[in-house]
Design a protein around this motif. Structure first.
Motif, PDB file in Angstrom:
ATOM      1  N   PHE A  33      -8.483  -3.744  -1.629  1.00 35.34           N
ATOM      2  CA  PHE A  33      -8.272  -4.022  -0.213  1.00 35.34           C
ATOM      3  C   PHE A  33      -8.511  -2.758   0.614  1.00 35.34           C
ATOM      4  O   PHE A  33      -8.243  -1.645   0.147  1.00 35.34           O
TER       5      PHE A  33
ATOM      6  N   HIS B 120      -3.830 -16.414   3.020  1.00 31.85           N
ATOM      7  CA  HIS B 120      -3.650 -14.996   2.705  1.00 31.85           C
ATOM      8  C   HIS B 120      -4.559 -14.614   1.547  1.00 31.85           C
ATOM      9  O   HIS B 120      -4.582 -15.296   0.522  1.00 31.85           O
ATOM     10  N   ALA B 121      -5.291 -13.516   1.713  1.00 27.71           N
ATOM     11  CA  ALA B 121      -6.217 -13.023   0.682  1.00 27.71           C
ATOM     12  C   ALA B 121      -7.098 -14.141   0.124  1.00 27.71           C
ATOM     13  O   ALA B 121      -7.324 -14.240  -1.072  1.00 27.71           O
TER      14      ALA B 121
ATOM     15  N   TYR C   9      -1.986  -0.435   7.583  1.00 26.85           N
ATOM     16  CA  TYR C   9      -1.753  -1.097   8.859  1.00 26.85           C
ATOM     17  C   TYR C   9      -0.328  -1.591   8.969  1.00 26.85           C
ATOM     18  O   TYR C   9       0.142  -1.928  10.031  1.00 26.85           O
TER      19      TYR C   9
ATOM     20  N   THR D 173      -6.904 -15.594  -9.866  1.00 27.45           N
ATOM     21  CA  THR D 173      -8.208 -14.995 -10.119  1.00 27.45           C
ATOM     22  C   THR D 173      -8.330 -14.533 -11.574  1.00 27.45           C
ATOM     23  O   THR D 173      -9.364 -14.756 -12.218  1.00 27.45           O
TER      24      THR D 173
ATOM     25  N   VAL E 245       0.847  -1.198   0.000  1.00 30.05           N
ATOM     26  CA  VAL E 245       0.000   0.000   0.000  1.00 30.05           C
ATOM     27  C   VAL E 245       0.881   1.246   0.000  1.00 30.05           C
ATOM     28  O   VAL E 245       0.638   2.213  -0.720  1.00 30.05           O
TER      29      VAL E 245
ATOM     30  N   ALA F 258      -3.103  -4.427  -5.101  1.00 30.17           N
ATOM     31  CA  ALA F 258      -1.718  -4.117  -4.765  1.00 30.17           C
ATOM     32  C   ALA F 258      -1.178  -5.295  -3.976  1.00 30.17           C
ATOM     33  O   ALA F 258      -1.879  -5.857  -3.135  1.00 30.17           O
ATOM     34  N   GLY F 259       0.041  -5.667  -4.247  1.00 31.31           N
ATOM     35  CA  GLY F 259       0.595  -6.754  -3.461  1.00 31.31           C
ATOM     36  C   GLY F 259       2.026  -7.080  -3.801  1.00 31.31           C
ATOM     37  O   GLY F 259       2.530  -6.722  -4.872  1.00 31.31           O
TER      38      GLY F 259
ATOM     39  N   THR G 200       3.519 -12.367  -1.824  1.00 30.22           N
ATOM     40  CA  THR G 200       2.541 -13.049  -0.982  1.00 30.22           C
ATOM     41  C   THR G 200       1.169 -13.088  -1.652  1.00 30.22           C
ATOM     42  O   THR G 200       0.464 -14.093  -1.612  1.00 30.22           O
ATOM     43  N   THR G 201       0.782 -11.971  -2.219  1.00 30.69           N
ATOM     44  CA  THR G 201      -0.564 -11.764  -2.753  1.00 30.69           C
ATOM     45  C   THR G 201      -0.663 -12.063  -4.247  1.00 30.69           C
ATOM     46  O   THR G 201      -1.749 -12.352  -4.748  1.00 30.69           O
TER      47      THR G 201
ATOM     48  N   ALA H  20      -2.495 -15.229  -5.682  1.00 31.66           N
ATOM     49  CA  ALA H  20      -3.954 -15.183  -5.535  1.00 31.66           C
ATOM     50  C   ALA H  20      -4.562 -14.339  -6.656  1.00 31.66           C
ATOM     51  O   ALA H  20      -5.614 -14.678  -7.218  1.00 31.66           O
TER      52      ALA H  20
ATOM     53  N   TYR I 242     -11.844  -8.637   0.499  1.00 31.79           N
ATOM     54  CA  TYR I 242     -10.811  -9.277   1.298  1.00 31.79           C
ATOM     55  C   TYR I 242      -9.924 -10.142   0.408  1.00 31.79           C
ATOM     56  O   TYR I 242      -8.753 -10.358   0.682  1.00 31.79           O
ATOM     57  N   SER I 243     -10.514 -10.617  -0.688  1.00 30.71           N
ATOM     58  CA  SER I 243      -9.782 -11.514  -1.576  1.00 30.71           C
ATOM     59  C   SER I 243     -10.061 -11.106  -3.017  1.00 30.71           C
ATOM     60  O   SER I 243     -11.154 -10.619  -3.320  1.00 30.71           O
ATOM     61  N   PRO I 244      -9.097 -11.299  -3.934  1.00 26.99           N
ATOM     62  CA  PRO I 244      -9.365 -10.967  -5.338  1.00 26.99           C
ATOM     63  C   PRO I 244     -10.560 -11.748  -5.898  1.00 26.99           C
ATOM     64  O   PRO I 244     -11.285 -11.247  -6.760  1.00 26.99           O
ATOM     65  N   GLU I 245     -10.748 -12.967  -5.394  1.00 24.24           N
ATOM     66  CA  GLU I 245     -11.872 -13.769  -5.890  1.00 24.24           C
ATOM     67  C   GLU I 245     -13.220 -13.132  -5.553  1.00 24.24           C
ATOM     68  O   GLU I 245     -14.204 -13.337  -6.252  1.00 24.24           O
TER      69      GLU I 245
END
Ligand code: SF4
Ligand code: SF4
Lengths: 379, 100
Positions: free
Chosen positions: A101, B70-71, A362, A163, A75, A151-152, A155-156, A159, A129-132
């Protein structure tokens, strides 16, 4: 709900006082032998969080280790003009649904934030909460154009790649991705090459490493002679990582240690890596604070261009004139200054009225500092 | 959220850096797979809160495994043997390097 209790070992304490104290002691023995204080960068914002909320920073200082925050939050490092492009679109066009997000919606820019902006009729911004979840919004709202503003870090990214692949397979015409996808190793290389911050070692992000494994960091010891350790997110995990770095320094044997072996495999997650490779390609991305870095971002491969929001909506991702807000987030992200060194910190910039992204996320160093240190108690 | 909220005071939580799930974009949290739901998905229990997760990135995952989510996606299995090994190391360290 009837559930079996997790086994005793799984509930053993990773925050136990004696463990923490003996780790700190072992670290101070190492720095004592080395004979000088160490500066170690925690790359990931979640580590920054652990250090603050468990009160470890001052204890580490006593043990001879100064921790410096790194670029650790997607972020924070996503430049404003991504947000501005999306804000322009959602305010000027009907029936656009942007999913993103939560943290992303609060980043302040010259055009306001996604949270405060007033979308055109029929358009809206939703926190997912999730791209899906964004993809499901597209299925449920066929009359709308759904854009996932994702954005990620590594880790992200899998996912998101998954998607987009699903959207392509289902031939979903009203879904697209605004990709703000960043890669950690090239950023570390840029930090090391710039030589602006003297760093004795890195604590590598645990969940980025879950995906990319140990070998992705090998250039750090090999090319730069800088030690590092992959660490988990409990206080004892972070200390174990720091102890490993201190040991490597004392022995003069820099390496990429894995101190999060219960979760991180040496080779990463092969399935996730294959998916990233299949869907995305590297390009020279522009990081807030760090600037342009070769092969440091990922974007959709040309054959998925129909799912690329930049292309579909002709978004202008151009660096605008730098803002004169006085925010020094860029320097915070490089480890050049501490949040408290920013003249706005705790004065005109606080979590209620953030002046920059580091006070929004955060995992942002400024917000964490504010919440857990003097900033929050100033008034 | 459940009463047994992760990270509540006085609770010993093994692998969790505790934040509220829905707030944190980049948080990855561990939970236990309690059922497979087909289509590459499964239910994951975070000490009381059960959430549907996509398990496609971990093809070999089984009911009873601990995973990091995660996500919405399980990204890694949690190896209990390695966890115990690290905890043992801590115990040894406490002997070699006692905090005085
Ligand atoms: S958890 Fe992931 S996204 Fe969040 S700060 Fe760490 S590496 Fe970055
Ligand atoms: S305190 Fe606020 S203005 Fe200063 S660097 Fe941090 S986010 Fe930017």
């Amino acid at each position: 709900m009837a559930r079996k209790k997790p086994s005793r070992e799984l509930l053993s304490d990773w925050r136990s006082g004696p463990t923490i104290r003996s780790l700190l002691k072992a670290i101070s023995v190492e720095t004592g032998t080395i004979g000088r204080p160490l500066r170690i960068m925690e790359v990931c914002g979640t580590h920054t969080m652990t250090l603050h909320r468990s009160g470890l920073k001052p204890l580490l200082r006593e043990a001879g280790v100064a921790m410096v925050s790194g670029p650790g939050c997607p972020v924070c490092i996503t430049p404003d003009y991504y947000h501005e492009a999306i804000i322009d679109l959602v305010t000027s066009r009907k029936n656009i649904l942007v999913g993103t997000f939560g943290d992303m919606t609060r980043v302040p820019t010259a055009r306001g934030s996604l949270q405060t902006t007033v979308p055109a009729p029929g358009s809206e911004i939703r926190i997912v909460y999730s791209p899906e979840e964004a993809l499901e919004l597209a299925v449920k709202n066929p009359e709308k154009e759904v854009i996932f503003f994702g954005a990620g870090f590594e880790t992200t990214i899998p996912a998101i790649a998954f998607t987009v692949k699903r959207a392509a397979a289902e031939n979903l015409k009203n879904f697209s991705l605004l990709a703000a996808l960043w890669l950690i190793p090239p950023a570390l290389q840029a930090i090391l090459e710039s030589g602006e911050v003297a760093i004795d070692g890195f604590i590598y992000p645990g969940h980025v490493s879950v995906i990319i494994g140990q070998k992705a960091y090998r250039f750090v010891p090999e090319k730069f002679g800088v030690p590092g350790a992959i660490a988990g997110f409990e206080p004892a995990d972070v200390l174990l990582g720091i102890l490993s770095v201190a040991r490597q320094i004392r022995l003069g044997r820099p390496e990429v240690a894995n101190e999060y072996r219960r979760v991180v495999q040496a080779e990463g997650n092969p399935r996730a890596l294959a998916l990233m490779e299949e869907m995305l390609e590297p390009y020279e991305a522009d990081w807030r604070g760090l600037g342009r870095i070769k092969r440091s971002g990922l974007r959709l491969k040309p054959r998925f261009l129909e799912l690329d929001a930049v292309r579909k909506f002709n978004l202008q991702l151009r660096p605008a004139k730098p803002l004169k807000l006085g925010c020094r987030c860029g320097e915070v992200l490089k480890g050049l200054i501490e949040p408290v060194d920013c003249p706005l910190f705790g004065r005109s910039c606080d979590p209620e009225h953030p002046r920059g992204p580091c006070m929004v996320s955060y995992e942002g160093a400024c917000l964490i500092e504010y919440k857990y240190s003097s900033g929050g108690r100033k008034q | 959220m459940s009463k047994r909220r992760p990270g509540g005071h006085g609770q010993s939580m093994p692998f969790l850096v505790s934040y509220r799930l829905e707030e944190k974009m980049c948080l990855a949290v561990p939970g236990k797979v309690v059922s497979l739901e087909g289509n590459g998905t499964g239910k994951v229990d975070y000490l009381g809160t059960t959430v549907l997760a996509n398990l496609s990135l971990l093809p070999e995952v089984k009911v009873g495994d601990w995973v990091i989510v995660h996500a919405g996606f399980a990204i890694s299995r949690l190896d209990q043997k390695e966890a115990r090994r690290t905890l043992k190391l801590f115990k040894e360290l406490e002997k070699i390097s006692p905090a005085d």
